[in-house]
Design an enzyme around this catalytic site. Structure first.
Site, PDB file in Angstrom:
ATOM      1  N   HIS A 221       1.090  -1.206   0.018  1.00  0.00           N
ATOM      2  CA  HIS A 221      -0.146  -0.237  -0.439  1.00  0.00           C
ATOM      3  C   HIS A 221       0.864   1.194  -0.088  1.00  0.00           C
ATOM      4  O   HIS A 221       0.625   2.032  -0.055  1.00  0.00           O
ATOM      5  CB  HIS A 221      -0.856   0.213   1.132  1.00  0.00           C
ATOM      6  CG  HIS A 221      -2.212  -0.830   1.368  1.00  0.00           C
ATOM      7  ND1 HIS A 221      -3.447  -0.373   0.971  1.00  0.00           N
ATOM      8  CD2 HIS A 221      -2.474  -1.936   1.909  1.00  0.00           C
ATOM      9  CE1 HIS A 221      -4.592  -1.842   0.142  1.00  0.00           C
ATOM     10  NE2 HIS A 221      -3.661  -2.281   1.282  1.00  0.00           N
TER      11      HIS A 221
ATOM     12  N   LYS B  74      -9.863  13.818   4.141  1.00  0.00           N
ATOM     13  CA  LYS B  74      -9.077  12.127   3.688  1.00  0.00           C
ATOM     14  C   LYS B  74      -7.528  12.329   4.593  1.00  0.00           C
ATOM     15  O   LYS B  74      -8.108  13.549   5.621  1.00  0.00           O
ATOM     16  CB  LYS B  74      -8.128  12.734   2.382  1.00  0.00           C
ATOM     17  CG  LYS B  74      -7.658  13.502   1.776  1.00  0.00           C
ATOM     18  CD  LYS B  74      -6.899  13.440   0.788  1.00  0.00           C
ATOM     19  CE  LYS B  74      -7.598  12.921  -0.539  1.00  0.00           C
ATOM     20  NZ  LYS B  74      -7.492  12.021  -1.331  1.00  0.00           N
ATOM     21  N   ARG B  75      -7.433  11.074   5.355  1.00  0.00           N
ATOM     22  CA  ARG B  75      -6.292  12.168   6.727  1.00  0.00           C
ATOM     23  C   ARG B  75      -5.456  12.995   5.908  1.00  0.00           C
ATOM     24  O   ARG B  75      -5.043  13.448   4.864  1.00  0.00           O
ATOM     25  CB  ARG B  75      -5.184  10.530   6.909  1.00  0.00           C
ATOM     26  CG  ARG B  75      -5.442   9.048   7.363  1.00  0.00           C
ATOM     27  CD  ARG B  75      -5.144   7.838   7.346  1.00  0.00           C
ATOM     28  NE  ARG B  75      -5.020   7.788   6.016  1.00  0.00           N
ATOM     29  CZ  ARG B  75      -3.758   7.797   6.069  1.00  0.00           C
ATOM     30  NH1 ARG B  75      -2.399   7.601   6.743  1.00  0.00           N
ATOM     31  NH2 ARG B  75      -3.001   6.708   4.873  1.00  0.00           N
TER      32      ARG B  75
ATOM     33  N   LYS C  10      -0.074  14.348   1.123  1.00  0.00           N
ATOM     34  CA  LYS C  10      -1.589  14.461   0.835  1.00  0.00           C
ATOM     35  C   LYS C  10      -1.848  15.740  -0.202  1.00  0.00           C
ATOM     36  O   LYS C  10      -2.833  16.614  -0.434  1.00  0.00           O
ATOM     37  CB  LYS C  10      -2.893  14.109   1.493  1.00  0.00           C
ATOM     38  CG  LYS C  10      -3.161  12.564   1.209  1.00  0.00           C
ATOM     39  CD  LYS C  10      -4.139  12.345   2.135  1.00  0.00           C
ATOM     40  CE  LYS C  10      -3.893  10.623   2.268  1.00  0.00           C
ATOM     41  NZ  LYS C  10      -4.701   9.880   1.590  1.00  0.00           N
TER      42      LYS C  10
ATOM     43  N   THR D  10      -9.128   5.805  -2.575  1.00  0.00           N
ATOM     44  CA  THR D  10     -10.180   5.236  -2.946  1.00  0.00           C
ATOM     45  C   THR D  10     -11.393   6.711  -2.513  1.00  0.00           C
ATOM     46  O   THR D  10     -12.266   6.535  -3.154  1.00  0.00           O
ATOM     47  CB  THR D  10     -10.648   4.384  -1.717  1.00  0.00           C
ATOM     48  OG1 THR D  10     -10.149   4.222  -0.706  1.00  0.00           O
ATOM     49  CG2 THR D  10      -9.896   2.567  -2.435  1.00  0.00           C
TER      50      THR D  10
ATOM     51  N   LYS E 224     -15.098   8.254  -5.198  1.00  0.00           N
ATOM     52  CA  LYS E 224     -16.279   8.045  -4.190  1.00  0.00           C
ATOM     53  C   LYS E 224     -16.702   9.299  -5.136  1.00  0.00           C
ATOM     54  O   LYS E 224     -18.269   9.230  -4.752  1.00  0.00           O
ATOM     55  CB  LYS E 224     -15.979   8.112  -3.147  1.00  0.00           C
ATOM     56  CG  LYS E 224     -15.467   6.566  -2.139  1.00  0.00           C
ATOM     57  CD  LYS E 224     -15.501   7.105  -0.574  1.00  0.00           C
ATOM     58  CE  LYS E 224     -14.446   5.938  -0.296  1.00  0.00           C
ATOM     59  NZ  LYS E 224     -13.724   6.428   0.795  1.00  0.00           N
TER      60      LYS E 224
HETATM   61  C1  LIG Z   1     -12.711   6.592   1.501  1.00  0.00           C
HETATM   62  C2  LIG Z   1     -12.156   6.834   3.120  1.00  0.00           C
HETATM   63  C3  LIG Z   1     -10.832   7.087   3.333  1.00  0.00           C
HETATM   64  C4  LIG Z   1      -9.695   6.913   2.186  1.00  0.00           C
HETATM   65  O1  LIG Z   1      -9.627   8.402   1.623  1.00  0.00           O
HETATM   66  P1  LIG Z   1      -8.886   8.445   0.681  1.00  0.00           P
HETATM   67  O2  LIG Z   1      -9.219  10.069   0.363  1.00  0.00           O
HETATM   68  O3  LIG Z   1      -7.879   7.655  -0.759  1.00  0.00           O
HETATM   69  O4  LIG Z   1      -7.293   8.624   1.654  1.00  0.00           O
HETATM   70  C5  LIG Z   1     -10.473   7.653   3.899  1.00  0.00           C
HETATM   71  N1  LIG Z   1     -11.130   7.107   4.918  1.00  0.00           N
HETATM   72  C6  LIG Z   1     -12.396   7.301   5.170  1.00  0.00           C
HETATM   73  C7  LIG Z   1     -13.355   7.221   6.606  1.00  0.00           C
HETATM   74  C8  LIG Z   1     -13.318   7.320   4.154  1.00  0.00           C
HETATM   75  O5  LIG Z   1     -13.791   6.820   3.743  1.00  0.00           O
END
Ligand SMILES: *Cc1c(COP(=O)(O)O)cnc(C)c1O
Length: 805
Positions: free
Chosen positions: A353, A543-544, A549, A651, A655
């Site tokens: 990852h 996101k985190r 990022k 991911t 979404k």
């Molecule tokens: C999808 C998701 C992530 C991953 O988000 P990225 O933008 O791909 O880093 C992290 N936390 C939650 C709660 C998510 O639903």
């Protein structure tokens, strides 16, 4: 059965659960009581299918998957389970008849945050997809009493408090008190008369299974999420307790139970590192002991293990399992080493990852020797054979030291990624770019020595949760437009493309977004006090919080917009709401400073009357799956702006695109594949490519050139450094800005101008609604491929050798 009949049966069951299991009276039941009763009634219906699924596996001898993951970021389960069972409407009706609101019941469920971010959410999406496709699978992990911390924002700063999701009980799980395994730590290793190695652990902890059913789409198949909880084998020293040492008498219990206490305990201290390794071994060993028990019960002979089970390692956290399976096969079950190794490698596969060197796991050899003496011996044996083969294949010393499982350069450490690689028949990356980079960076040498194992499996997301449940109104619009087949076949989303230019459809699509934005604006106001205008462009980064990022880049753009708007308040501006959410790791100071900056910038901008109708900034606290479900349908613009080459896949990007947000992003991770599918005219791509960013970062990038070339960047950094956003402490961000100029590791300044230019195009497109909504529709229409059903089918085909029925 009619919906009314179904609802009536549910209603009777709910009342019975309420009375006999929850112990409450309907007229005085709390929302929480109703949640428990409704969940138990739902669970009963799932359990019946669970049993038939399990029976079919036995009867047909199906091959099964074990998905080992330190994290399962599952979020709330009730609405997902009802949706997949086709029971949402009957349940709504049943509760209506009792004067109870279904949405209020949903809101009672704690968000199970047994994960950190993308990796854990991937595991949850995969579990749902495997159940939906009908692949027999068990997810193995840890039942943390406290998952990821709950984030509070106080005076603009992140505060972490424990998230006790189990405090009111968990109606989904079954405690399997008779399903336990003993997990050893420490002690010594001897050899018995027959030459077999015998481990005498100094400490034994018991793993107890808790099972949660995972029901697939349309309720056809139900799999198991099996999470381990740690118990002491000697919880109380009665003599010590009776003689007055009440705490000392329970020390072994506290020490054992710490293993399943929290997700990612801080690992700055040696004690923290020890606990992390204990967690990893604990769940890997329990899961593999369980695997062997299950296989022997079903098939009798361990030689057929890889024909009947595939074990997927989600990142290196369970990689110690490679040595553990060898220990179980050779020491416990008396198998010949070479046979065991062949079986083990055919059983395991490993998903990588991250390529970032600091995120690659390794454990100090002395700690491993102390905690897992036999496993360490086995790692040496694996390494000796591995290096011998490499040498026979012509590898020289440099190559040998690069592929060795032991890193000799940093004080002798076991490279867990190498262990997972060597012990697996397939190793996959999670996007095309990430897999290509894997072959040229972390695993370049291993790929030469063990060629042909690396394969790509671009991540996916489950559309049931991220479209059908998170965005029921959009789903209804889609179904009304192209028919219900899309619910079973995500590729049918492509049929929407025919409506992308249709003015009426665009209008309906935009109306749905507007409703979601109104709901989000309400939530943001309640939680932060910030007032957002639903007519503004909702520009979302969730996101985190991590330097790679680049939330910082987004904040710099926010300040740039602010500066320009103030300079020209009557200009032709597109009103924007900048929306941030995300947690920083508790020990990650720079990320926490970025959170504080976002909040400080928000405070100043939101209080400045000059930009009142033009710009707002909100930081939504405690980002988790539940928050994501309400933010994503309301997003117009999706920020995916990582330094190219550093986001393995992402991911969140999928979404948001699925829900019709336009992406502004770099050519990184799965953004590349998204751009190929939605078309470059429907996405905003900017910045350096991985092939440019990589060398620049390696050779040392100098931010001063970018600064000299850009008045706008200078204005932004001056404002931040001089305390415009921290008037009570003007120097608060001086260090951050100076650091950026001295060593801009993530190329924020390098991409700034290109990003700002791309953001200008976003504003222009927003000003031409017919074009904007056409692009939005085409995003939804063209991302069907990012369903985790597709990803899982690829794993089944190319890694697990498991026929999809
Ligand atoms: C999808 C998701 C992530 C991953 O988000 P990225 O933008 O791909 O880093 C992290 N936390 C939650 C709660 C998510 O639903």
């Amino acid at each position: 059965m009619t919906m009314e009949a179904e609802a009536e049966m549910l209603r009777q069951d709910i009342l019975s659960k309420l009375a006999y299991q929850v112990g409450a009276r309907a007229e005085r039941a709390s929302p929480r009581d109703w949640f428990l009763a409704a969940t138990l009634a739902t669970r009963d219906r799932i359990v019946d299918r669970w049993r038939t699924s399990a029976d079919e596996v036995v009867a047909q001898g199906h091959k099964q998957v074990c998905y080992l993951s330190m994290e399962f970021l599952i979020g709330r389960l009730l609405s997902d389970a009802l949706g997949n069972m086709g029971l949402t409407e009957p349940m709504r009706l049943a509760l209506d008849g009792l004067g109870v609101d279904l949405e209020a019941v949903f809101a009672q469920e704690p968000d199970a945050a047994l994960g950190n971010g993308g990796l854990g959410r991937l595991a949850a999406c995969f579990m749902e997809s495997m159940a939906s496709i009908g692949i027999p699978a068990t997810g193995y992990g840890i039942r943390y009493e406290n998952g990821l911390f709950r984030q509070l924002i106080q005076d603009g700063r992140q505060l972490e408090v424990p998230e006790d999701w189990l405090s009111l009980g968990n109606p989904w799980e079954f405690e399997r008190s008779s399903l336990t395994y003993d997990i050893g730590f420490g002690g010594t290793v001897t050899q018995d008369d027959g030459g077999r190695m015998v481990w005498h652990p100094g400490e034994v902890v018991r793993a107890i299974a808790y099972d949660t059913p995972v029901v697939g789409w349309r309720g056809h198949w139900v799999n198991t999420l099996r999470l381990w909880s740690a118990r002491a084998t000697d919880p109380l020293h009665l003599d010590a307790f009776n003689s007055g040492d009440h705490i000392g008498a329970q020390i072994s219990r506290v020490k054992a139970e710490a293993i399943s206490r929290v997700l990612y305990p801080g690992d700055e201290s040696p004690a923290g590192q020890e606990l992390r390794l204990r967690q990893e071994y604990f769940f890997a060993s329990a899961s593999l002991q369980d695997l062997i028990r299950r296989h022997l019960r079903l098939h009798g002979d361990l030689l057929t293990l890889p024909e009947k089970f595939s074990v997927q390692l989600n990142d290196t956290h369970p990689a110690i399992g490679v040595a553990e399976l060898m220990r179980l096969l050779v020491d416990v079950h008396g198998m010949d080493w070479d046979v065991a190794w062949e079986i083990s490698r055919a059983t395991f596969s490993y998903t990588n990852h991250t390529l970032m060197p600091e995120a690659l796991e390794s454990w100090a050899v002395p700690m491993m020797e102390r905690m897992l003496p036999r496993n360490m011996q086995i790692i040496y044996l694996i390494n000796a054979r591995h290096l011998e083969q490499a040498r026979a294949g012509g590898a020289g010393d440099a190559l040998l030291s690069a592929v060795s499982l032991i890193d000799e350069q940093h004080g002798r450490r076991v490279r867990m990624g190498h262990l997972a690689f060597v012990g697996s028949h397939k190793i996959n990356g999670v996007s095309a770019l990430h897999t290509a980079l894997m072959k040229t960076t972390v695993f370049a040498e291993l790929d030469r020595v063990c060629p042909g194992r690396i394969t790509n499996k671009t991540n996916g997301i489950t559309f049931r949760r991220w479209l059908m449940r998170a965005n029921a109104p959009l789903t209804k619009l889609i179904v009304d437009t192209i028919g219900p087949q899309v619910l079973d076949d995500t590729d049918r989303l492509a049929d929407l493309a025919a409506y992308a230019r249709d003015a009426a459809f665009q209008e309906a699509f935009a109306a749905q977004r507007r409703t979601a934005k109104e709901a989000l604006a309400k939530m943001v106001r309640e939680r932060t006090g910030v007032v957002l205008d639903p007519a503004a462009l909702f520009d979302v980064q969730i996101k985190r919080i991590h330097e790679y990022k680049r939330q910082l880049l987004n904040i710099l753009h926010t300040v740039a917009l602010y500066n320009s708007m103030r300079a020209q308040p009557t200009g032709n501006w597109v009103p924007r709401a900048k929306i941030f959410a995300g947690k920083a790791a508790p020990s990650y100071h720079q990320a926490k400073l970025i959170i504080r900056l976002a909040n400080d910038v928000a405070k100043v901008i939101n209080h400045d009357p000059t930009v009142r109708n033009l710009l707002r900034v909100a930081f939504i606290p405690n980002y988790n799956v539940t928050a994501a479900e309400s933010i994503i349908p309301a997003a117009d613009l999706s920020e995916q702006i990582s330094t190219a080459g550093l986001e393995a896949s992402g991911t969140g990007n999928m979404k948001l695109a699925l829900n019709g947000a336009l992406t502004i992003g770099t050519l990184d991770g799965a953004n590349i594949e998204i751009s190929e599918r939605v078309g470059l005219e429907n996405i905003f791509i900017f910045g350096l490519k991985a092939s440019e960013a990589g060398p620049l970062r390696r050779d040392g990038y100098d931010a001063r050139a970018a600064l000299a070339a850009s008045d706008e960047l200078r204005g932004v950094l001056d404002a931040i450094a001089s305390g415009v956003f921290s008037p009570e402490e003007p120097d608060r961000y001086r260090g951050l800005v100076e650091g950026l100029l001295a060593h801009d590791n993530f190329l924020v300044t390098a991409d700034f101008d290109s990003y700002v230019a791309s953001q200008r195009q976003v504003a222009q497109r927003w000003g031409r609604p017919a074009e904007w909504w056409r692009s939005a529709v085409l995003n939804t229409a063209n991302v069907g491929w990012f369903s985790s059903d597709r990803t899982i089918r690829e794993y089944a085909d190319e890694i697990w050798d498991l026929p999809v029925r």
